[in-house]
Write a protein that holds these residues in place. Structure first.
Motif, PDB file in Angstrom:
ATOM      1  N   SER A 164       0.823  -1.142   0.357  1.00  0.00           N
ATOM      2  CA  SER A 164       0.225   0.070  -0.270  1.00  0.00           C
ATOM      3  C   SER A 164       1.103   1.442  -0.180  1.00  0.00           C
ATOM      4  N   LEU A 165       2.083   1.550   0.184  1.00  0.00           N
ATOM      5  CA  LEU A 165       2.940   2.466   0.147  1.00  0.00           C
ATOM      6  C   LEU A 165       3.656   2.447  -1.012  1.00  0.00           C
ATOM      7  N   CYS A 166       3.554   1.964  -2.043  1.00  0.00           N
ATOM      8  CA  CYS A 166       4.217   1.085  -2.960  1.00  0.00           C
ATOM      9  C   CYS A 166       3.904   2.157  -3.732  1.00  0.00           C
ATOM     10  N   PRO A 167       3.939   2.422  -4.970  1.00  0.00           N
ATOM     11  CA  PRO A 167       3.727   3.460  -6.543  1.00  0.00           C
ATOM     12  C   PRO A 167       3.011   2.121  -6.535  1.00  0.00           C
ATOM     13  N   ASP A 168       1.660   2.074  -7.925  1.00  0.00           N
ATOM     14  CA  ASP A 168       1.341   1.634  -8.331  1.00  0.00           C
ATOM     15  C   ASP A 168       2.370   0.752 -10.078  1.00  0.00           C
ATOM     16  N   GLU A 169       3.382   0.546  -9.521  1.00  0.00           N
ATOM     17  CA  GLU A 169       3.943   0.083 -10.332  1.00  0.00           C
ATOM     18  C   GLU A 169       5.328  -1.112  -9.752  1.00  0.00           C
ATOM     19  N   ASN A 170       6.024  -1.558 -10.980  1.00  0.00           N
ATOM     20  CA  ASN A 170       6.647  -3.059 -10.882  1.00  0.00           C
ATOM     21  C   ASN A 170       7.820  -2.471 -10.203  1.00  0.00           C
ATOM     22  N   GLY A 171       8.833  -3.159 -10.438  1.00  0.00           N
ATOM     23  CA  GLY A 171       9.770  -3.532 -10.209  1.00  0.00           C
ATOM     24  C   GLY A 171      10.723  -3.522  -8.765  1.00  0.00           C
ATOM     25  N   PRO A 172      11.887  -2.752  -8.866  1.00  0.00           N
ATOM     26  CA  PRO A 172      12.170  -2.655  -6.958  1.00  0.00           C
ATOM     27  C   PRO A 172      11.737  -0.881  -6.810  1.00  0.00           C
ATOM     28  N   ILE A 173      11.563  -1.501  -5.883  1.00  0.00           N
ATOM     29  CA  ILE A 173      11.961  -0.399  -5.222  1.00  0.00           C
ATOM     30  C   ILE A 173      12.127   0.045  -3.674  1.00  0.00           C
ATOM     31  N   SER A 174      12.100   1.422  -3.278  1.00  0.00           N
ATOM     32  CA  SER A 174      12.522   1.100  -2.636  1.00  0.00           C
ATOM     33  C   SER A 174      11.216   2.371  -1.249  1.00  0.00           C
ATOM     34  N   VAL A 175      10.600   1.944  -0.071  1.00  0.00           N
ATOM     35  CA  VAL A 175      10.078   3.267   0.342  1.00  0.00           C
ATOM     36  C   VAL A 175      10.184   3.466   1.768  1.00  0.00           C
ATOM     37  N   CYS A 176       9.823   4.638   2.863  1.00  0.00           N
ATOM     38  CA  CYS A 176       9.800   4.890   3.909  1.00  0.00           C
ATOM     39  C   CYS A 176       8.851   4.606   4.757  1.00  0.00           C
ATOM     40  N   ASN A 212      14.165   2.356   9.130  1.00  0.00           N
ATOM     41  CA  ASN A 212      12.618   3.200   8.032  1.00  0.00           C
ATOM     42  C   ASN A 212      12.170   2.586   6.951  1.00  0.00           C
ATOM     43  N   PHE A 213      13.911   2.327   6.506  1.00  0.00           N
ATOM     44  CA  PHE A 213      13.662   2.403   4.607  1.00  0.00           C
ATOM     45  C   PHE A 213      13.345   0.792   4.185  1.00  0.00           C
ATOM     46  N   VAL A 214      12.163   0.459   3.450  1.00  0.00           N
ATOM     47  CA  VAL A 214      11.706  -1.033   2.960  1.00  0.00           C
ATOM     48  C   VAL A 214      12.401  -1.105   1.987  1.00  0.00           C
ATOM     49  N   HIS A 215      12.793  -2.027   1.480  1.00  0.00           N
ATOM     50  CA  HIS A 215      13.858  -2.750  -0.131  1.00  0.00           C
ATOM     51  C   HIS A 215      12.888  -3.684  -0.868  1.00  0.00           C
ATOM     52  N   VAL A 216      12.243  -2.944  -1.029  1.00  0.00           N
ATOM     53  CA  VAL A 216      11.518  -4.467  -2.440  1.00  0.00           C
ATOM     54  C   VAL A 216      12.083  -4.812  -2.902  1.00  0.00           C
ATOM     55  N   VAL A 219       7.974  -5.557  -6.872  1.00  0.00           N
ATOM     56  CA  VAL A 219       7.103  -4.864  -6.131  1.00  0.00           C
ATOM     57  C   VAL A 219       5.623  -5.641  -6.458  1.00  0.00           C
ATOM     58  N   ALA A 220       5.537  -6.466  -7.665  1.00  0.00           N
ATOM     59  CA  ALA A 220       3.894  -7.556  -8.595  1.00  0.00           C
ATOM     60  C   ALA A 220       3.951  -8.337  -7.803  1.00  0.00           C
ATOM     61  N   GLY A 221       5.669  -9.110  -7.343  1.00  0.00           N
ATOM     62  CA  GLY A 221       5.472 -10.101  -6.892  1.00  0.00           C
ATOM     63  C   GLY A 221       5.147 -10.207  -5.330  1.00  0.00           C
ATOM     64  N   LEU A 222       5.500  -8.996  -4.835  1.00  0.00           N
ATOM     65  CA  LEU A 222       4.445  -8.894  -3.159  1.00  0.00           C
ATOM     66  C   LEU A 222       3.502  -8.566  -3.219  1.00  0.00           C
ATOM     67  N   GLY A 239      11.935 -16.891  -8.755  1.00  0.00           N
ATOM     68  CA  GLY A 239      12.700 -15.447  -8.642  1.00  0.00           C
ATOM     69  C   GLY A 239      12.993 -14.179  -8.286  1.00  0.00           C
ATOM     70  N   VAL A 240      12.414 -14.463  -6.711  1.00  0.00           N
ATOM     71  CA  VAL A 240      12.720 -13.065  -6.278  1.00  0.00           C
ATOM     72  C   VAL A 240      13.389 -13.544  -4.801  1.00  0.00           C
ATOM     73  N   MET A 241      15.175 -12.764  -5.081  1.00  0.00           N
ATOM     74  CA  MET A 241      16.062 -13.464  -3.492  1.00  0.00           C
ATOM     75  C   MET A 241      16.091 -12.040  -3.181  1.00  0.00           C
ATOM     76  N   PRO A 242      16.497 -12.544  -1.419  1.00  0.00           N
ATOM     77  CA  PRO A 242      16.933 -11.563  -0.609  1.00  0.00           C
ATOM     78  C   PRO A 242      17.748 -10.707  -1.345  1.00  0.00           C
ATOM     79  N   ALA A 243      17.867  -9.197  -0.540  1.00  0.00           N
ATOM     80  CA  ALA A 243      18.774  -8.214  -1.289  1.00  0.00           C
ATOM     81  C   ALA A 243      20.129  -8.535  -0.510  1.00  0.00           C
ATOM     82  N   ALA A 244      20.798  -8.515  -1.151  1.00  0.00           N
ATOM     83  CA  ALA A 244      21.935  -8.774  -0.157  1.00  0.00           C
ATOM     84  C   ALA A 244      22.664  -7.691   0.539  1.00  0.00           C
ATOM     85  N   GLY A 245      23.393  -7.089   1.570  1.00  0.00           N
ATOM     86  CA  GLY A 245      24.275  -6.541   2.081  1.00  0.00           C
ATOM     87  C   GLY A 245      22.963  -5.612   3.061  1.00  0.00           C
TER      88      GLY A 245
END
Length: 250
Positions: A164-176, A212-216, A219-222, A239-245
């Protein structure tokens, strides 16, 4: 005489279920007496038992509704952000506010005085019928939320909130995250320790948190994960793996 609402404010009002589907002229009648206000974090908007002579629409920021137990502990009732309204039911039954309301993060609100709003409905019976239909829609929405709280596992609820915090788009994104994790946990009907475990579980589907920053990662997969049945969310999405680091929030 109040000033006309800005285009941005009207867009936010149109998102509110109470005003769904209203024509521009109808919306103008109902919002004529609304006042746009800014409130600092921590501002108390009303207390339980006070006359319910107004209700609010959130244009930006976050507001919490809560009750206090005899021992002084807070019990979260609701958490509201842009495009959501609160306290309208109390305005209709005239029994006073049943809960307290306070600003969680600096907020812009539309304050609707009850007298003007109710007088407008009395003069335009068609509006009153429309309001009844929209209130029925709000009740159905609350039932869906209750279903989510009682039927979905904690990690799926958290996934839906992040989506619900993410824009209506796909791919990777970071939200606060918009507010404290304790408040988010309260809104989602879980304890702080359950929130942490749910966040750890979401690493399986490419969600990581740094402060407080969440990296996805996807978005479509989530979104699919959040809306899936219990059977479909046992294994990580392909096809979705945890982000390294990136480390989980503490």
């Amino acid at each position: 005489m109040t000033s006309p609402l800005s285009r941005e404010a009207l867009q936010a009002v149109r998102q509110v279920p109470l005003f769904a589907g209203l024509e521009s002229e109808t919306l103008a009648l109902l919002t004529e007496g609304a006042l746009e206000r800014r409130y600092r974090r921590g501002t108390q908007l009303f207390r339980r038992g006070e006359p319910a002579d107004r209700f609010y629409v959130v244009l930006g920021g976050w507001v919490k509704l809560f009750r206090e137990s005899p021992d002084g502990n807070e019990c979260m009732v609701g958490l509201f952000t842009r495009g959501e309204s609160f306290a309208e039911a109390a305005m209709f039954d005239r029994l006073g506010f049943p809960v307290n309301a306070a600003v969680v993060e600096e907020a812009r609100l539309l304050l609707f005085p009850a007298e003007h709003f109710l007088t407008t409905l009395e003069r335009h019976h068609g509006l009153a019928l429309n309001m009844l239909a929209n209130l029925s829609g709000m009740l159905r929405s609350l039932v869906r939320q209750l279903d989510q709280l009682t039927l979905q596992p904690t990690y799926q609820r958290l996934a839906a909130f992040i989506v619900s915090l993410c824009p209506d788009e796909n791919g990777p994104i970071s939200v606060c995250l918009p507010c404290d994790k304790l408040l988010i946990a309260g809104r989602l009907g879980m304890k702080p320790e359950s929130f942490s475990r749910a966040l750890a579980r979401l690493r399986e589907v490419g969600v990581s948190c740094e402060r407080n920053f969440v990296h996805v990662e996807d978005v479509a997969g989530l979104r699919r994960f959040a809306n899936a049945t219990d059977e479909a969310v046992v294994a990580p999405l392909s096809g979705v793996m945890p982000a390294a680091g990136l480390r989980p929030c503490r």
